[in-house]
Write an enzyme that holds these catalytic residues in place. Structure first.
Site, PDB file in Angstrom:
ATOM      1  N   SER A   6      30.508  35.493  42.836  1.00  0.00           N
ATOM      2  CA  SER A   6      31.390  35.853  41.712  1.00  0.00           C
ATOM      3  C   SER A   6      30.512  36.202  40.513  1.00  0.00           C
ATOM      4  O   SER A   6      29.748  35.357  40.026  1.00  0.00           O
ATOM      5  CB  SER A   6      32.282  34.673  41.354  1.00  0.00           C
ATOM      6  OG  SER A   6      32.760  34.849  40.037  1.00  0.00           O
ATOM      7  N   HIS A  31      32.406  39.749  44.226  1.00  0.00           N
ATOM      8  CA  HIS A  31      33.696  39.221  43.757  1.00  0.00           C
ATOM      9  C   HIS A  31      33.809  39.417  42.243  1.00  0.00           C
ATOM     10  O   HIS A  31      32.964  38.960  41.477  1.00  0.00           O
ATOM     11  CB  HIS A  31      33.767  37.737  44.116  1.00  0.00           C
ATOM     12  CG  HIS A  31      35.071  37.071  43.788  1.00  0.00           C
ATOM     13  ND1 HIS A  31      36.168  37.136  44.617  1.00  0.00           N
ATOM     14  CD2 HIS A  31      35.457  36.318  42.723  1.00  0.00           C
ATOM     15  CE1 HIS A  31      37.171  36.448  44.091  1.00  0.00           C
ATOM     16  NE2 HIS A  31      36.762  35.939  42.931  1.00  0.00           N
ATOM     17  N   ASP A  33      36.187  38.851  38.949  1.00  0.00           N
ATOM     18  CA  ASP A  33      37.316  38.091  38.408  1.00  0.00           C
ATOM     19  C   ASP A  33      37.889  38.801  37.195  1.00  0.00           C
ATOM     20  O   ASP A  33      37.205  38.982  36.193  1.00  0.00           O
ATOM     21  CB  ASP A  33      36.835  36.686  38.007  1.00  0.00           C
ATOM     22  CG  ASP A  33      36.513  35.839  39.223  1.00  0.00           C
ATOM     23  OD1 ASP A  33      37.401  35.655  40.064  1.00  0.00           O
ATOM     24  OD2 ASP A  33      35.351  35.385  39.338  1.00  0.00           O
ATOM     25  N   MET A  35      40.643  38.573  34.309  1.00  0.00           N
ATOM     26  CA  MET A  35      41.535  37.606  33.637  1.00  0.00           C
ATOM     27  C   MET A  35      42.082  38.246  32.364  1.00  0.00           C
ATOM     28  O   MET A  35      41.348  38.916  31.634  1.00  0.00           O
ATOM     29  CB  MET A  35      40.736  36.357  33.247  1.00  0.00           C
ATOM     30  CG  MET A  35      39.965  35.738  34.407  1.00  0.00           C
ATOM     31  SD  MET A  35      39.177  34.217  33.906  1.00  0.00           S
ATOM     32  CE  MET A  35      38.180  33.859  35.364  1.00  0.00           C
ATOM     33  N   HIS A  64      39.679  40.060  42.169  1.00  0.00           N
ATOM     34  CA  HIS A  64      40.592  38.911  42.082  1.00  0.00           C
ATOM     35  C   HIS A  64      41.315  39.001  40.739  1.00  0.00           C
ATOM     36  O   HIS A  64      40.720  38.740  39.696  1.00  0.00           O
ATOM     37  CB  HIS A  64      39.742  37.621  42.196  1.00  0.00           C
ATOM     38  CG  HIS A  64      40.499  36.352  41.963  1.00  0.00           C
ATOM     39  ND1 HIS A  64      39.857  35.137  41.808  1.00  0.00           N
ATOM     40  CD2 HIS A  64      41.828  36.086  41.871  1.00  0.00           C
ATOM     41  CE1 HIS A  64      40.762  34.179  41.629  1.00  0.00           C
ATOM     42  NE2 HIS A  64      41.964  34.741  41.645  1.00  0.00           N
ATOM     43  N   MET A  66      43.698  37.731  37.946  1.00  0.00           N
ATOM     44  CA  MET A  66      44.352  36.528  37.392  1.00  0.00           C
ATOM     45  C   MET A  66      45.084  37.001  36.149  1.00  0.00           C
ATOM     46  O   MET A  66      44.631  36.813  35.015  1.00  0.00           O
ATOM     47  CB  MET A  66      43.293  35.466  37.059  1.00  0.00           C
ATOM     48  CG  MET A  66      42.758  34.743  38.280  1.00  0.00           C
ATOM     49  SD  MET A  66      41.158  33.961  37.972  1.00  0.00           S
ATOM     50  CE  MET A  66      40.077  35.341  38.351  1.00  0.00           C
ATOM     51  N   MET A 135      42.543  28.957  46.077  1.00  0.00           N
ATOM     52  CA  MET A 135      41.746  28.469  44.951  1.00  0.00           C
ATOM     53  C   MET A 135      41.392  26.998  45.190  1.00  0.00           C
ATOM     54  O   MET A 135      42.271  26.178  45.491  1.00  0.00           O
ATOM     55  CB  MET A 135      42.537  28.572  43.633  1.00  0.00           C
ATOM     56  CG  MET A 135      42.800  29.974  43.145  1.00  0.00           C
ATOM     57  SD  MET A 135      41.347  31.021  42.965  1.00  0.00           S
ATOM     58  CE  MET A 135      40.374  30.138  41.748  1.00  0.00           C
ATOM     59  N   ASP A 173      37.763  29.973  46.898  1.00  0.00           N
ATOM     60  CA  ASP A 173      37.134  30.318  45.612  1.00  0.00           C
ATOM     61  C   ASP A 173      37.169  29.125  44.664  1.00  0.00           C
ATOM     62  O   ASP A 173      38.248  28.645  44.308  1.00  0.00           O
ATOM     63  CB  ASP A 173      37.919  31.507  45.018  1.00  0.00           C
ATOM     64  CG  ASP A 173      37.341  32.026  43.712  1.00  0.00           C
ATOM     65  OD1 ASP A 173      36.281  31.536  43.280  1.00  0.00           O
ATOM     66  OD2 ASP A 173      37.964  32.945  43.140  1.00  0.00           O
TER      67      ASP A 173
END
Ligand code: DX5
Ligand code: ZN
Length: 213
Positions: A6, A31, A33, A35, A64, A66, A135, A173
């Site tokens: 990540s 990966h 993330d 957000m 991913h 979020m 998660m 993750d």
């Protein structure tokens, strides 16, 4: 075991070098993330930055989300042609429609479950999914402590997957390290995401990835 570092734990001051380094170190996926400051109490990067990640990376991207507005973010990131886009079941009113949308864009769809969400919640979605991401921390930050109840969730999800869609992958993750990788593997995880473990490993990225594999 496939390993997806990540980049949340990378040095963003030299992001291209970091991406090159994890790819050279042999990672399987990168990966990313995303957000939005609403679904989770943190914000990260948008398509402008991820575009340069995509250019530098020699490995497929694993995005991913979020976020609260999955539809908007899927449209933003689809042109970068990631391998996977995963969205949280907890943030989506119409998960089956979102899965279809992601697949229609030529991207492999995945669903993410927060620590409290039952693996059985995916039962009527599984046949259309390429991956379920469990998660093992509360989403929002790197470097948190692993929540061990994910191990039972992996086993329960694995049973459902074997019955309904054996090709569907299980990714885990959060808080992954050499101290829990064996139990994750035994429970049935196919891919692990690792941020702080890889980027802070004293012996370097290759050694970190190799030790997980
Ligand atoms: C947390 C993110 C993770 C995070 C993992 O919301 O989804 O991908 O970067 O970091 P570590 O491996 O440090 O727990
Ligand atoms: Zn993540």
């Amino acid at each position: 075991m496939l390993v997806a570092p990540s980049i949340l734990s990378a040095d963003f001051g030299k992001l291209s070098e970091e991406i090159e380094a994890i790819c050279e170190a042999g990672c399987d996926l990168v990966h990313v993330d995303v957000m939005d400051g609403h679904f989770v109490p943190n914000m990260t990067i948008g398509p402008v930055v991820v575009q340069s990640v995509a250019k530098t990376s020699t490995r497929p991207l694993d995005i991913h989300l979020m976020v609260e507005n999955n539809d908007f973010f899927v449209d933003l990131f689809a042109p970068l042609k990631p391998e996977f886009i995963s969205f949280h079941l907890e943030s989506e009113k119409h998960p089956d429609r979102m899965i279809q949308k992601i697949r229609s864009l030529g991207i492999r769809p995945a669903i993410v479950l927060n620590p409290h969400t039952l693996p059985e919640e995916t039962e009527f979605l599984l046949e259309n999914l390429d991956m379920v991401l469990l998660m093992s921390v509360n989403p929002g930050f790197g470097g948190q402590k692993f929540i061990p109840s994910v191990l039972e969730k992996i086993s329960r999800l694995k049973r459902l997957i074997q019955k309904l869609n054996p090709d569907c992958l299980i990714e885990v993750d959060g808080g992954v390290s050499d101290s829990n990788i064996r139990s994750l593997e035994e429970a049935g995880a196919d891919i692990v995401v690792a941020g702080s473990y890889v980027f802070n490993h004293p012996e370097g990225y290759s050694q970190a990835i190799e030790s997980l594999r």
